[in-house]
Design an enzyme around this catalytic site. Structure first.
Site, PDB file in Angstrom:
ATOM      1  CG  HIS A   1      -1.844  -1.171   1.282  1.00  0.00           C
ATOM      2  ND1 HIS A   1      -3.118  -1.144   0.775  1.00  0.00           N
ATOM      3  CD2 HIS A   1      -1.660  -2.429   1.766  1.00  0.00           C
ATOM      4  CE1 HIS A   1      -3.701  -2.315   0.953  1.00  0.00           C
ATOM      5  NE2 HIS A   1      -2.822  -3.122   1.546  1.00  0.00           N
ATOM      6  CG  LEU A   2       3.265   2.080  -3.028  1.00  0.00           C
ATOM      7  CD1 LEU A   2       3.802   2.283  -4.437  1.00  0.00           C
ATOM      8  CD2 LEU A   2       4.403   1.910  -2.027  1.00  0.00           C
TER       9      LEU A   2
ATOM     10  CG  ASN B   1      -6.231   0.423  -0.141  1.00  0.00           C
ATOM     11  OD1 ASN B   1      -5.183   0.429  -0.772  1.00  0.00           O
ATOM     12  ND2 ASN B   1      -6.308   0.023   1.109  1.00  0.00           N
TER      13      ASN B   1
ATOM     14  CG  HIS C   1      -9.417  -8.081   1.937  1.00  0.00           C
ATOM     15  ND1 HIS C   1      -8.455  -7.569   2.778  1.00  0.00           N
ATOM     16  CD2 HIS C   1     -10.513  -8.272   2.719  1.00  0.00           C
ATOM     17  CE1 HIS C   1      -8.943  -7.471   4.004  1.00  0.00           C
ATOM     18  NE2 HIS C   1     -10.193  -7.891   3.990  1.00  0.00           N
TER      19      HIS C   1
ATOM     20  CG  HIS D   1      -4.122 -10.609   3.292  1.00  0.00           C
ATOM     21  ND1 HIS D   1      -5.434 -11.046   3.247  1.00  0.00           N
ATOM     22  CD2 HIS D   1      -4.169  -9.283   2.999  1.00  0.00           C
ATOM     23  CE1 HIS D   1      -6.222 -10.047   2.972  1.00  0.00           C
ATOM     24  NE2 HIS D   1      -5.494  -8.964   2.809  1.00  0.00           N
TER      25      HIS D   1
ATOM     26  CG  ASN E   1      -8.860  -7.328   8.028  1.00  0.00           C
ATOM     27  OD1 ASN E   1      -9.023  -8.525   8.245  1.00  0.00           O
ATOM     28  ND2 ASN E   1      -9.800  -6.572   7.495  1.00  0.00           N
TER      29      ASN E   1
ATOM     30  CG  ASP F   1      -1.417  -6.489   3.742  1.00  0.00           C
ATOM     31  OD1 ASP F   1      -1.634  -5.449   3.091  1.00  0.00           O
ATOM     32  OD2 ASP F   1      -2.254  -6.956   4.547  1.00  0.00           O
TER      33      ASP F   1
ATOM     34  CG  PHE G   1      -7.772  -3.761  10.429  1.00  0.00           C
ATOM     35  CD1 PHE G   1      -7.624  -4.805  11.336  1.00  0.00           C
ATOM     36  CD2 PHE G   1      -9.033  -3.224  10.243  1.00  0.00           C
ATOM     37  CE1 PHE G   1      -8.705  -5.312  12.032  1.00  0.00           C
ATOM     38  CE2 PHE G   1     -10.130  -3.722  10.934  1.00  0.00           C
ATOM     39  CZ  PHE G   1      -9.963  -4.765  11.832  1.00  0.00           C
ATOM     40  N   GLY G   2      -3.363  -2.840   9.917  1.00  0.00           N
ATOM     41  CA  GLY G   2      -2.209  -2.867   9.043  1.00  0.00           C
ATOM     42  C   GLY G   2      -0.889  -2.608   9.729  1.00  0.00           C
TER      43      GLY G   2
END
Length: 423
Positions: free
Chosen positions: A59-60, A91, A177, A230, A276, A303, A321-322
């Site tokens: 996720h950038l 996202n 996901h 994941h 998550n 992730d 989350f993350g």
């Protein structure tokens, strides 16, 4: 000018030297010729020379979430972790669900990325799960590596089937996901011992596995290539194993944190342990390792999900989350799995190079061979250091591995023959 890597070692410990020229591997072997005083010579000092690592799941945050991460900072972090290619999730705000956003995203990648970035496009408009994206073919032509609503499961079978049929016509890949929202019930950790001990709402295994069961049958019906993000539960591993045995075109990834940690490692209400899917039971973790070893799970992906320290300080109930993973993925896996004989160095490198390249048909990537792009990582397998997130190149500091002592570290990373990271 050529760049020559000398005094390196391959995965078996044998001498290895490589000539990089015009962005590609021009020659390689135990020794290579030196023909010009203009050659740049880099002494690898006996360290491992590997093909550059590939991460199918990062996720950038850009556009829209630049306070958490940018393409520039996220790819610097990836390079520091030895990754030369990353696949960025959609996202963002705006979502890459149309030509204009994808074109702008590609321009930003071209301007600021330190490594190769292959962006995903969305399955549904705005990731809202209500209307499918209209122009999958156009997005694929603009470089979309696959289609996903990552972060949100597609909630209806009808929508997922229609998406798979459309993407299958392009020989594309649907990436999921898997999470049934009707079963989440506000959960923030695994429904098990830790949720009881900390008095927190739990997320059951079936929340994930029920959508995988649905999706593999839909993929079979649509004749679509389907990839699971994941994976975290033993039931999910069993379903994927069954689907592969039926000849269904399904692949799957697992994260370093789900391989190395489980719910028993969560000692207090700390947002840096909120992810998550959540950390599951020890039984689930063992099933993931077994699934990776027997080929049910195809590759490892981080992730990488950066958030601000303020957000993560809110505790499990309110924190997003993350966790971040780009900069330490190889090192924690080498320390905890290779050195403890759970799997070999050769297997680890395969799951981080060749296998992800095969999953997304990234031709010529993930391999050290003459003519291939000179995407190369040099690794010191003896280095010992302690994780200190204040030194991360990512904007994110959210890691459960803070303070952990690791063995191995990245010395240099090359993309198309250009050094993009040096320790």
């Amino acid at each position: 000018m050529r760049t020559i890597l000398t005094n390196g070692r391959d995965l078996k410990g044998n001498p290895l030297e490589i000539i990089m020229e015009d962005g590609r591997i021009a020659d390689m072997g135990p020794t290579v010729s030196r023909q010009s005083q203009q050659d740049e010579i880099i002494d690898c000092q006996g360290h491992l020379i590997s093909s550059g690592l590939i991460d199918l799941h990062v996720h950038l945050r850009e556009p829209g979430g630049e306070r958490k991460e940018t393409i520039e900072t996220g790819t610097r972090a990836a390079a520091r972790g030895g990754f030369t290619t990353v696949c960025s999730m959609p996202n963002t705000n705006p979502v890459p669900d149309n030509k204009e956003v994808m074109v702008a995203l590609n321009e930003r990648i071209q301007e600021t990325a330190h490594v190769k970035v292959k962006p995903y496009a969305a399955i549904s408009q705005g990731l809202k799960g209500q209307d499918l994206v209209v122009y999958y073919a156009e997005l694929q032509e603009l470089g979309a590596v696959a289609f996903t609503d990552d972060g949100v499961g597609i909630q209806t079978a009808g929508m997922m089937l229609e998406a798979m049929q459309s993407v299958s016509a392009l020989n594309g890949i649907v990436v999921a996901h898997t999470e049934d929202n009707s079963l989440v019930n506000g959960g923030v950790v695994h429904l098990g011992e830790v949720s009881k001990r900390l008095g927190l709402p739990g997320i059951s295994r079936v929340t994930e596995s029920v959508q995988i069961a649905r999706d593999v049958l839909l993929a079979q019906e649509a004749k679509c290539r389907y990839h699971v993000c994941h994976v975290s539960t033993k039931e999910s591993v069993s379903i994927i194993r069954w689907a592969k045995a039926q000849g269904i075109s399904v692949t799957a990834e697992v994260t370093p944190h789900h391989l190395l940690l489980d719910e028993n490692d969560i000692l207090k209400d700390d947002g840096n342990w909120k992810m998550n899917p959540p950390l599951r039971s020890r039984e689930d973790r063992n099933a993931l390792i077994e699934g990776l070893l027997d080929g049910t799970l195809d590759c490892i992906a981080t992730d990488h999900a950066p958030h601000s320290p303020e957000e993560k300080a809110q505790g499990m109930l309110k924190a997003p989350f993350g966790i971040v993973g780009s900069e330490i993925a190889f090192q924690v896996l080498y320390t905890e799995c290779v050195l403890k004989n759970i799997f070999t160095l050769e297997q680890l490198i395969q799951w981080l190079t060749v296998k992800p390249a095969e999953v997304f048909t990234m031709k010529s990537l993930g391999r050290l061979e003459i003519g291939a792009p000179a995407d190369i990582t040099i690794i010191d397998l003896a280095a010992k250091w302690i994780v200190d997130s204040t030194h991360f190149l990512s904007k994110g500091r959210n890691t459960p591995f803070e303070g952990k002592e690791l063995q191995s570290d990245i010395i240099m990373t090359f993309v198309d023959g250009q050094c993009v990271y040096k320790a």
